[in-house]
Design a protein around this motif. Sequence first.
Motif, PDB file in Angstrom:
ATOM      1  N   SER A  15     -26.290  21.944 -15.144  1.00 17.62           N
ATOM      2  CA  SER A  15     -25.621  22.304 -16.392  1.00 17.62           C
ATOM      3  C   SER A  15     -26.103  21.447 -17.557  1.00 17.62           C
ATOM      4  O   SER A  15     -26.126  21.920 -18.701  1.00 17.62           O
ATOM      5  CB  SER A  15     -24.104  22.129 -16.261  1.00 17.62           C
ATOM      6  N   LEU A  18     -29.305  22.830 -19.079  1.00 14.63           N
ATOM      7  CA  LEU A  18     -28.976  24.147 -19.623  1.00 14.63           C
ATOM      8  C   LEU A  18     -28.131  24.032 -20.893  1.00 14.63           C
ATOM      9  O   LEU A  18     -28.249  24.862 -21.797  1.00 14.63           O
ATOM     10  CB  LEU A  18     -28.255  25.003 -18.582  1.00 14.63           C
ATOM     11  N   ASN A  19     -27.285  23.016 -20.966  1.00 17.26           N
ATOM     12  CA  ASN A  19     -26.487  22.795 -22.174  1.00 17.26           C
ATOM     13  C   ASN A  19     -27.345  22.328 -23.338  1.00 17.26           C
ATOM     14  O   ASN A  19     -27.093  22.695 -24.483  1.00 17.26           O
ATOM     15  CB  ASN A  19     -25.408  21.745 -21.927  1.00 17.26           C
ATOM     16  N   ALA A  54     -31.814  31.195 -23.658  1.00 20.95           N
ATOM     17  CA  ALA A  54     -31.325  29.923 -23.096  1.00 20.95           C
ATOM     18  C   ALA A  54     -29.807  29.832 -23.212  1.00 20.95           C
ATOM     19  O   ALA A  54     -29.137  29.354 -22.292  1.00 20.95           O
ATOM     20  CB  ALA A  54     -31.998  28.744 -23.788  1.00 20.95           C
ATOM     21  N   ASP A  55     -29.256  30.304 -24.336  1.00 22.87           N
ATOM     22  CA  ASP A  55     -27.791  30.351 -24.478  1.00 22.87           C
ATOM     23  C   ASP A  55     -27.168  31.234 -23.405  1.00 22.87           C
ATOM     24  O   ASP A  55     -26.172  30.870 -22.779  1.00 22.87           O
ATOM     25  CB  ASP A  55     -27.403  30.917 -25.845  1.00 22.87           C
ATOM     26  N   GLN A  58     -27.315  29.653 -19.992  1.00 26.26           N
ATOM     27  CA  GLN A  58     -26.272  28.629 -19.890  1.00 26.26           C
ATOM     28  C   GLN A  58     -24.917  29.271 -19.601  1.00 26.26           C
ATOM     29  O   GLN A  58     -24.188  28.840 -18.699  1.00 26.26           O
ATOM     30  CB  GLN A  58     -26.213  27.835 -21.194  1.00 26.26           C
ATOM     31  N   ARG A  59     -24.575  30.299 -20.350  1.00 29.13           N
ATOM     32  CA  ARG A  59     -23.286  30.967 -20.137  1.00 29.13           C
ATOM     33  C   ARG A  59     -23.212  31.589 -18.740  1.00 29.13           C
ATOM     34  O   ARG A  59     -22.178  31.509 -18.067  1.00 29.13           O
ATOM     35  CB  ARG A  59     -23.038  32.030 -21.209  1.00 29.13           C
ATOM     36  N   HIS A  61     -24.774  30.621 -16.075  1.00 31.38           N
ATOM     37  CA  HIS A  61     -24.617  29.538 -15.102  1.00 31.38           C
ATOM     38  C   HIS A  61     -23.166  29.077 -15.046  1.00 31.38           C
ATOM     39  O   HIS A  61     -22.587  28.950 -13.971  1.00 31.38           O
ATOM     40  CB  HIS A  61     -25.538  28.375 -15.467  1.00 31.38           C
ATOM     41  N   HIS A  62     -22.580  28.859 -16.211  1.00 32.25           N
ATOM     42  CA  HIS A  62     -21.189  28.388 -16.236  1.00 32.25           C
ATOM     43  C   HIS A  62     -20.232  29.453 -15.696  1.00 32.25           C
ATOM     44  O   HIS A  62     -19.256  29.113 -15.026  1.00 32.25           O
ATOM     45  CB  HIS A  62     -20.798  27.957 -17.652  1.00 32.25           C
ATOM     46  N   GLY A 100     -32.176  30.569 -14.028  1.00 28.20           N
ATOM     47  CA  GLY A 100     -32.091  29.995 -15.368  1.00 28.20           C
ATOM     48  C   GLY A 100     -33.445  29.900 -16.047  1.00 28.20           C
ATOM     49  O   GLY A 100     -33.600  30.256 -17.221  1.00 28.20           O
TER      50      GLY A 100
END
Length: 131
Positions: A15, A18-19, A54-55, A58-59, A61-62, A100
């Motif tokens: 994370s 990715l953040n 990339a945004d 990230q979302r 993944h979360h 990712g």
Amino acid sequence: MSTDLLCLLALALWSIPLNHIPALARVSAAESPLAWGMGNRDTMPEVKPWVGRADRAQRNHHDNLATIATVILIAQATGQTDGVTAIASIAVLGLRVIHGLAYIAGIPALRSTAYFASIVALGAIVWRILT
């Protein structure tokens, strides 16, 4: 620590990049990077399409991390971890990282394949819990 939990830890740590990947891209694209990075970010700088991907990576993944964590932690708590769950956890970790990276790089076939394969691997852990 079991292989399953080490993989979960690695997924949680995944994370962090990715953040920061999309945030760093926006800071570097800002007209005044330091001011924008330390400001309220009311306006966003123009960025290349990969930053939006990339945004979304990230979302995604979360969004999936809670389910993955729940399954792995239930397997651990119920004593259902074994060689199968260890291999499946390693697969989930590797496939989620590939997902990712493929998302950011804009390779939809690889991204989708990695996503669905990670679901199959997660299903293997669920199968071990239920049998």
